[in-house]
Design a protein around this motif. Structure first.
Motif, PDB file in Angstrom:
ATOM      1  N   LEU A 129      18.221  34.958  49.380  1.00 56.51           N
ATOM      2  CA  LEU A 129      17.226  33.891  49.245  1.00 56.51           C
ATOM      3  C   LEU A 129      16.480  34.014  47.920  1.00 56.51           C
ATOM      4  CD1 LEU A 129      15.794  33.801  52.878  1.00 56.51           C
ATOM      5  CD2 LEU A 129      17.301  32.111  51.800  1.00 56.51           C
ATOM      6  N   ALA A 130      16.207  35.245  47.501  1.00 54.34           N
ATOM      7  CA  ALA A 130      15.507  35.458  46.241  1.00 54.34           C
ATOM      8  C   ALA A 130      16.327  34.979  45.055  1.00 54.34           C
ATOM      9  CB  ALA A 130      15.151  36.935  46.078  1.00 54.34           C
ATOM     10  N   GLN A 131      17.671  35.136  45.145  1.00 54.79           N
ATOM     11  CA  GLN A 131      18.530  34.700  44.037  1.00 54.79           C
ATOM     12  C   GLN A 131      19.073  33.292  44.253  1.00 54.79           C
ATOM     13  OE1 GLN A 131      21.452  37.842  44.221  1.00 54.79           O
ATOM     14  NE2 GLN A 131      22.807  36.730  45.613  1.00 54.79           N
ATOM     15  N   ASP A 132      18.714  32.678  45.400  1.00 54.83           N
ATOM     16  CA  ASP A 132      19.109  31.313  45.748  1.00 54.83           C
ATOM     17  C   ASP A 132      20.625  31.116  45.730  1.00 54.83           C
ATOM     18  OD1 ASP A 132      18.639  28.721  46.597  1.00 54.83           O
ATOM     19  OD2 ASP A 132      18.586  27.916  44.557  1.00 54.83           O
ATOM     20  N   SER A 133      21.346  32.102  46.237  1.00 54.10           N
ATOM     21  CA  SER A 133      22.788  31.959  46.410  1.00 54.10           C
ATOM     22  C   SER A 133      23.278  33.075  47.311  1.00 54.10           C
ATOM     23  CB  SER A 133      23.530  32.003  45.064  1.00 54.10           C
ATOM     24  OG  SER A 133      23.433  33.288  44.482  1.00 54.10           O
ATOM     25  N   GLY A 134      24.323  32.777  48.068  1.00 48.28           N
ATOM     26  CA  GLY A 134      24.901  33.811  48.909  1.00 48.28           C
ATOM     27  C   GLY A 134      25.573  33.243  50.142  1.00 48.28           C
ATOM     28  N   ARG A 135      26.395  34.070  50.737  1.00 48.34           N
ATOM     29  CA  ARG A 135      27.114  33.709  51.952  1.00 48.34           C
ATOM     30  C   ARG A 135      27.031  34.867  52.941  1.00 48.34           C
ATOM     31  NH1 ARG A 135      26.812  29.595  49.835  1.00 48.34           N
ATOM     32  NH2 ARG A 135      28.401  28.090  49.194  1.00 48.34           N
ATOM     33  N   ILE A 136      26.696  34.553  54.192  1.00 46.09           N
ATOM     34  CA  ILE A 136      26.770  35.516  55.285  1.00 46.09           C
ATOM     35  C   ILE A 136      27.674  34.925  56.356  1.00 46.09           C
ATOM     36  CG2 ILE A 136      25.534  36.729  57.112  1.00 46.09           C
ATOM     37  CD1 ILE A 136      23.105  36.854  55.313  1.00 46.09           C
ATOM     38  N   ILE A 137      28.633  35.719  56.797  1.00 47.23           N
ATOM     39  CA  ILE A 137      29.556  35.280  57.840  1.00 47.23           C
ATOM     40  C   ILE A 137      29.595  36.335  58.938  1.00 47.23           C
ATOM     41  CG2 ILE A 137      31.961  34.762  58.417  1.00 47.23           C
ATOM     42  CD1 ILE A 137      32.321  33.715  55.574  1.00 47.23           C
ATOM     43  N   PHE A 138      29.439  35.883  60.173  1.00 47.74           N
ATOM     44  CA  PHE A 138      29.615  36.749  61.338  1.00 47.74           C
ATOM     45  C   PHE A 138      31.007  36.491  61.917  1.00 47.74           C
ATOM     46  CE2 PHE A 138      25.066  36.553  60.935  1.00 47.74           C
ATOM     47  CZ  PHE A 138      24.603  37.789  61.381  1.00 47.74           C
ATOM     48  N   MET A 139      31.779  37.553  62.068  1.00 44.86           N
ATOM     49  CA  MET A 139      33.098  37.423  62.673  1.00 44.86           C
ATOM     50  C   MET A 139      32.936  37.590  64.188  1.00 44.86           C
ATOM     51  SD  MET A 139      34.960  36.691  60.141  1.00 44.86           S
ATOM     52  CE  MET A 139      36.532  36.707  61.019  1.00 44.86           C
ATOM     53  N   SER A 140      32.890  36.474  64.888  1.00 48.61           N
ATOM     54  CA  SER A 140      32.715  36.474  66.334  1.00 48.61           C
ATOM     55  C   SER A 140      34.090  36.379  66.993  1.00 48.61           C
ATOM     56  CB  SER A 140      31.791  35.324  66.741  1.00 48.61           C
ATOM     57  OG  SER A 140      31.569  35.305  68.122  1.00 48.61           O
TER      58      SER A 140
END
Length: 262
Positions: A129-140
């Protein structure tokens, strides 16, 4: 298609085998630098060799840490304080009769399947959020929406991942960060192949898989176990800037095994 992952740093937890290893390969093939994670230096080195053999140009980092523990999470975040992509792939499953299940079994699967992702996401979402970019993925898993009675504790953790992912996505509103969940169906990992073969030891593997799908996964529309690479390539797309409009989603890649329009 250029997925624009060059110069992106990706952490794939539990990436020394199975789906995690395939995700690491897929990300590396697209130009991302991949942090290969396992609990031992031996398993990490073996995975590095496998990825490099498949993708000679792969850019890889090593991470020996058990992210099912708070201590392992500390090692991870101290060694890699800033990443662009977090794939919460670490997870275990086992068949346990609910009425005979113990508190210890429930607590252990919660620590591995849930708390690993909670701790890492709590740290990395803040930096993303601080760098205003990114991806988080949960492998369900498809078990998140199609709970297995013989794996009630596992299914519960997979549903929790969906809920957690959606909650975290709400924190990204108006930013270039996304949080999503992938729900794979039954996948042809080495562990699953061994399980299927043990069910039908008298049959050649191909016939055993066909029989398993007919008798145990009869709603599957593809009629086969999913190739781990199919899941990995989907995860890589969701990790990319090209997936920017996909956020807060639970995305099924289950071969049609779940009979639902949602």
């Amino acid at each position: 298609m250029n997925l624009q992952l060059t110069n992106k740093l990706a952490l794939v937890t539990a990436s020394t085998g199975g789906i995690g290893l395939e995700i690491a390969k897929s990300l590396a093939a697209e130009g991302a630098t991949v942090i290969v994670n396992g609990r031992s230096s031996t398993s990490v080195e073996r995975a590095i060799e496998a990825i490099t053999a498949a993708i000679p140009t792969a850019k890889l980092e090593r991470l020996v840490a058990d992210n099912a523990t708070a201590e392992g999470n500390d090692i991870t975040t101290q060694q890699f304080p800033n990443i662009d992509i977090l794939i919460n792939n670490l997870g275990i499953y086992e068949s346990v009769e609910f009425l005979k299940s113990t508190d210890e079994q429930w607590q252990h699967i919660m620590d591995v399947n849930i708390m690993s992702g909670v701790r890492l996401s709590r740290f990395y979402l803040n930096t993303m959020l601080a760098q205003d970019s990114g991806r988080i993925i949960f492998m369900s898993s498809e078990s998140a929406v199609n709970p297995a009675p013989e794996m009630a504790h596992y299914s519960a953790t997979k549903t929790m991942q969906m809920s957690l992912s959606r909650s975290l996505s709400e924190l990204t509103k108006g930013t270039q960060v996304t949080v999503n969940t992938l729900l794979p169906g039954s996948t042809q990992t080495e562990g699953v192949k061994e399980f299927v073969q043990n069910l039908f030891p008298e049959l050649a593997y191909e016939e055993a898989e066909r029989k398993f799908m007919e008798e145990n996964r009869s709603t599957s529309l593809i009629g086969r176990l999913i190739n781990p690479k199919e899941i990995a390539d989907f995860a890589t797309f969701i990790s990319s800037p090209l997936s920017s409009a996909i956020n807060g989603a639970a995305l099924r890649i289950d071969g049609g095994i779940v009979r639902s329009v949602f």
